[in-house]
Design a protein around this motif. Structure first.
Motif, PDB file in Angstrom:
ATOM      1  N   PRO A 118     -16.120 -10.206   9.180  1.00  0.00           N
ATOM      2  CA  PRO A 118     -15.877 -10.048   8.687  1.00  0.00           C
ATOM      3  C   PRO A 118     -15.274  -8.796   8.215  1.00  0.00           C
ATOM      4  CG  PRO A 118     -16.983 -11.457   6.944  1.00  0.00           C
ATOM      5  CD  PRO A 118     -17.231 -10.803   8.440  1.00  0.00           C
ATOM      6  N   THR A 119     -15.868  -7.713   8.464  1.00  0.00           N
ATOM      7  CA  THR A 119     -15.762  -6.032   8.696  1.00  0.00           C
ATOM      8  C   THR A 119     -14.745  -5.736  10.078  1.00  0.00           C
ATOM      9  OG1 THR A 119     -18.307  -6.514   8.655  1.00  0.00           O
ATOM     10  CG2 THR A 119     -17.344  -4.198   8.027  1.00  0.00           C
ATOM     11  N   ALA A 120     -15.079  -6.738  10.906  1.00  0.00           N
ATOM     12  CA  ALA A 120     -14.006  -5.665  11.588  1.00  0.00           C
ATOM     13  C   ALA A 120     -12.557  -6.261  11.658  1.00  0.00           C
ATOM     14  CB  ALA A 120     -14.168  -7.179  12.750  1.00  0.00           C
ATOM     15  N   PHE A 121     -12.447  -6.803  11.133  1.00  0.00           N
ATOM     16  CA  PHE A 121     -10.753  -7.760  10.613  1.00  0.00           C
ATOM     17  C   PHE A 121     -10.526  -7.012   9.498  1.00  0.00           C
ATOM     18  CE2 PHE A 121      -8.142 -10.117   7.949  1.00  0.00           C
ATOM     19  CZ  PHE A 121      -6.819 -10.551   8.169  1.00  0.00           C
ATOM     20  N   GLU A 122     -11.729  -6.539   8.047  1.00  0.00           N
ATOM     21  CA  GLU A 122     -11.364  -6.088   7.213  1.00  0.00           C
ATOM     22  C   GLU A 122     -11.103  -4.700   7.392  1.00  0.00           C
ATOM     23  OE1 GLU A 122     -14.610  -6.462   4.281  1.00  0.00           O
ATOM     24  OE2 GLU A 122     -14.017  -8.252   4.115  1.00  0.00           O
ATOM     25  N   THR A 123     -11.904  -3.729   8.654  1.00  0.00           N
ATOM     26  CA  THR A 123     -11.485  -2.197   9.064  1.00  0.00           C
ATOM     27  C   THR A 123      -9.718  -2.480   9.421  1.00  0.00           C
ATOM     28  OG1 THR A 123     -13.981  -2.135   9.214  1.00  0.00           O
ATOM     29  CG2 THR A 123     -12.519  -0.245  10.362  1.00  0.00           C
ATOM     30  N   TRP A 124      -9.340  -3.580  10.103  1.00  0.00           N
ATOM     31  CA  TRP A 124      -8.573  -3.444  10.893  1.00  0.00           C
ATOM     32  C   TRP A 124      -7.043  -3.201   9.861  1.00  0.00           C
ATOM     33  CZ3 TRP A 124      -3.604  -6.615  10.851  1.00  0.00           C
ATOM     34  CH2 TRP A 124      -2.997  -5.890  12.393  1.00  0.00           C
ATOM     35  N   VAL A 125      -7.526  -4.383   8.879  1.00  0.00           N
ATOM     36  CA  VAL A 125      -6.002  -4.588   7.511  1.00  0.00           C
ATOM     37  C   VAL A 125      -6.328  -3.836   6.690  1.00  0.00           C
ATOM     38  CG1 VAL A 125      -5.787  -6.179   6.020  1.00  0.00           C
ATOM     39  CG2 VAL A 125      -6.433  -7.097   7.813  1.00  0.00           C
ATOM     40  N   ARG A 126      -7.198  -2.744   5.834  1.00  0.00           N
ATOM     41  CA  ARG A 126      -7.876  -2.204   4.953  1.00  0.00           C
ATOM     42  C   ARG A 126      -6.237  -1.142   5.518  1.00  0.00           C
ATOM     43  NH1 ARG A 126     -10.647  -2.863   0.776  1.00  0.00           N
ATOM     44  NH2 ARG A 126     -12.163  -4.086   2.431  1.00  0.00           N
ATOM     45  N   PRO A 127      -6.464  -0.209   6.516  1.00  0.00           N
ATOM     46  CA  PRO A 127      -5.282   1.060   5.833  1.00  0.00           C
ATOM     47  C   PRO A 127      -3.802   0.606   6.685  1.00  0.00           C
ATOM     48  CG  PRO A 127      -6.647   0.366   8.758  1.00  0.00           C
ATOM     49  CD  PRO A 127      -7.104  -0.204   7.193  1.00  0.00           C
ATOM     50  N   ARG A 128      -3.502  -1.072   6.906  1.00  0.00           N
ATOM     51  CA  ARG A 128      -2.393  -1.469   7.055  1.00  0.00           C
ATOM     52  C   ARG A 128      -1.683  -2.185   5.965  1.00  0.00           C
ATOM     53  NH1 ARG A 128      -5.234  -0.829  11.896  1.00  0.00           N
ATOM     54  NH2 ARG A 128      -4.712  -0.572  13.327  1.00  0.00           N
ATOM     55  N   LEU A 129      -2.978  -2.536   5.304  1.00  0.00           N
ATOM     56  CA  LEU A 129      -2.052  -3.427   4.017  1.00  0.00           C
ATOM     57  C   LEU A 129      -0.986  -3.289   3.590  1.00  0.00           C
ATOM     58  CD1 LEU A 129      -2.208  -5.846   3.021  1.00  0.00           C
ATOM     59  CD2 LEU A 129      -4.519  -5.526   1.546  1.00  0.00           C
ATOM     60  N   PRO A 130      -0.422  -2.370   2.464  1.00  0.00           N
ATOM     61  CA  PRO A 130       0.607  -1.103   2.325  1.00  0.00           C
ATOM     62  C   PRO A 130       1.609  -1.614   3.114  1.00  0.00           C
ATOM     63  CG  PRO A 130      -1.240   0.202   1.805  1.00  0.00           C
ATOM     64  CD  PRO A 130      -1.738  -0.874   3.014  1.00  0.00           C
ATOM     65  N   ASP A 131       1.737  -0.835   4.611  1.00  0.00           N
ATOM     66  CA  ASP A 131       2.788  -1.213   5.274  1.00  0.00           C
ATOM     67  C   ASP A 131       3.265  -2.863   5.326  1.00  0.00           C
ATOM     68  OD1 ASP A 131       2.844   1.495   5.786  1.00  0.00           O
ATOM     69  OD2 ASP A 131       2.001   1.943   7.260  1.00  0.00           O
ATOM     70  N   LEU A 132       2.140  -3.286   5.597  1.00  0.00           N
ATOM     71  CA  LEU A 132       1.999  -4.834   6.188  1.00  0.00           C
ATOM     72  C   LEU A 132       2.930  -6.098   4.292  1.00  0.00           C
ATOM     73  CD1 LEU A 132      -0.732  -5.938   7.810  1.00  0.00           C
ATOM     74  CD2 LEU A 132       1.871  -5.840   8.926  1.00  0.00           C
ATOM     75  N   LEU A 133       2.936  -4.673   3.346  1.00  0.00           N
ATOM     76  CA  LEU A 133       3.443  -5.682   2.035  1.00  0.00           C
ATOM     77  C   LEU A 133       5.109  -5.179   1.983  1.00  0.00           C
ATOM     78  CD1 LEU A 133       0.525  -5.504  -0.490  1.00  0.00           C
ATOM     79  CD2 LEU A 133       1.576  -7.042   0.390  1.00  0.00           C
ATOM     80  N   ARG A 134       4.949  -4.123   2.721  1.00  0.00           N
ATOM     81  CA  ARG A 134       6.313  -3.934   2.848  1.00  0.00           C
ATOM     82  C   ARG A 134       6.966  -4.626   3.424  1.00  0.00           C
ATOM     83  NH1 ARG A 134       8.815   0.852   5.187  1.00  0.00           N
ATOM     84  NH2 ARG A 134       6.719   1.181   5.918  1.00  0.00           N
ATOM     85  N   PHE A 135       6.840  -4.547   4.625  1.00  0.00           N
ATOM     86  CA  PHE A 135       7.243  -5.092   5.376  1.00  0.00           C
ATOM     87  C   PHE A 135       7.874  -6.863   5.105  1.00  0.00           C
ATOM     88  CE2 PHE A 135       7.026  -8.048   9.587  1.00  0.00           C
ATOM     89  CZ  PHE A 135       8.321  -7.846   9.948  1.00  0.00           C
ATOM     90  N   GLY A 136       6.635  -6.987   4.138  1.00  0.00           N
ATOM     91  CA  GLY A 136       7.043  -8.579   4.042  1.00  0.00           C
ATOM     92  C   GLY A 136       8.038  -8.393   2.704  1.00  0.00           C
ATOM     93  N   TYR A 137       8.142  -7.699   1.911  1.00  0.00           N
ATOM     94  CA  TYR A 137       9.082  -7.191   1.058  1.00  0.00           C
ATOM     95  C   TYR A 137      10.539  -7.356   1.414  1.00  0.00           C
ATOM     96  CZ  TYR A 137      12.051  -5.610  -2.981  1.00  0.00           C
ATOM     97  OH  TYR A 137      12.571  -5.190  -3.932  1.00  0.00           O
ATOM     98  N   LEU A 138      10.668  -6.192   2.377  1.00  0.00           N
ATOM     99  CA  LEU A 138      11.827  -5.626   3.345  1.00  0.00           C
ATOM    100  C   LEU A 138      11.897  -7.585   4.200  1.00  0.00           C
ATOM    101  CD1 LEU A 138      10.966  -2.734   4.232  1.00  0.00           C
ATOM    102  CD2 LEU A 138      12.317  -3.717   3.064  1.00  0.00           C
TER     103      LEU A 138
END
Length: 166
Positions: A7-27
């Motif tokens: 889980p650490t590798a995936f979490e490491t990838w997701v953590r900095p990108r999550l705000p941008d992914l949520l913004r994209f999802g909202y748009l």
């Protein structure tokens, strides 16, 4: 299916990108709740397939396509497009600045577009992707991505000239 990925590798990838992914999802979805659902669905799927996803040339674009597909699948499952709840009338709120009013008007018009056209417009004008990148994210031919944007712009232009923001 059990993966050997930690889980650490995936979490490491997701953590900095999550705000941008949520913004994209909202748009793409036009709703915070729908955006959270689409992002959660996409990330759960990406986690299960992380060994495959992480080896792709552009894993973030792949996940964004998964978000778009999750939203379109949810839309199809319900058999109708979800329309954001109308804002309260301006007389009940303090007068917002012109920039906010313009942004809201544009967003309302975009929210009325079909999901694939809205996704293409978001990718082109909010995410500043070129047509080839949009085609990759939407998993369609480049000509189809151009067509989605072209048709969306015609519809938006028609709404602007008719004075009908809905």
């Amino acid at each position: 299916m059990v993966t050997t990925m930690t889980p650490t590798a995936f979490e490491t990838w997701v953590r900095p990108r999550l705000p941008d992914l949520l913004r994209f999802g909202y748009l793409v979805t036009g709703s915070y709740d729908a955006a959270q659902d689409a992002v959660q669905t996409a990330l759960a799927s990406a986690y299960e397939k992380w060994e495959h996803v992480s080896t792709r040339d552009h894993p973030e674009q792949y996940v964004r396509r998964m978000i778009t597909n999750a939203h379109i699948s949810a839309w199809r499952a319900h058999g109708r497009r979800q329309v954001p709840v109308a804002e309260p009338t301006p007389g009940h709120l303090p007068d917002p600045s012109a920039a906010i009013a313009d942004h809201d008007a544009v967003w309302r018009m975009c929210a009325g577009l079909p999901p694939q056209q809205r996704a293409a417009v978001v990718l082109r004008f909010y995410e500043d992707l070129d047509y080839a990148e949009i085609a990759r994210v939407l998993d369609c031919p480049e000509a189809t991505a151009r067509s989605h944007i072209h048709r969306a712009l015609i519809r938006l232009r028609t709404q602007l000239t008719s004075g009908d923001p809905s």
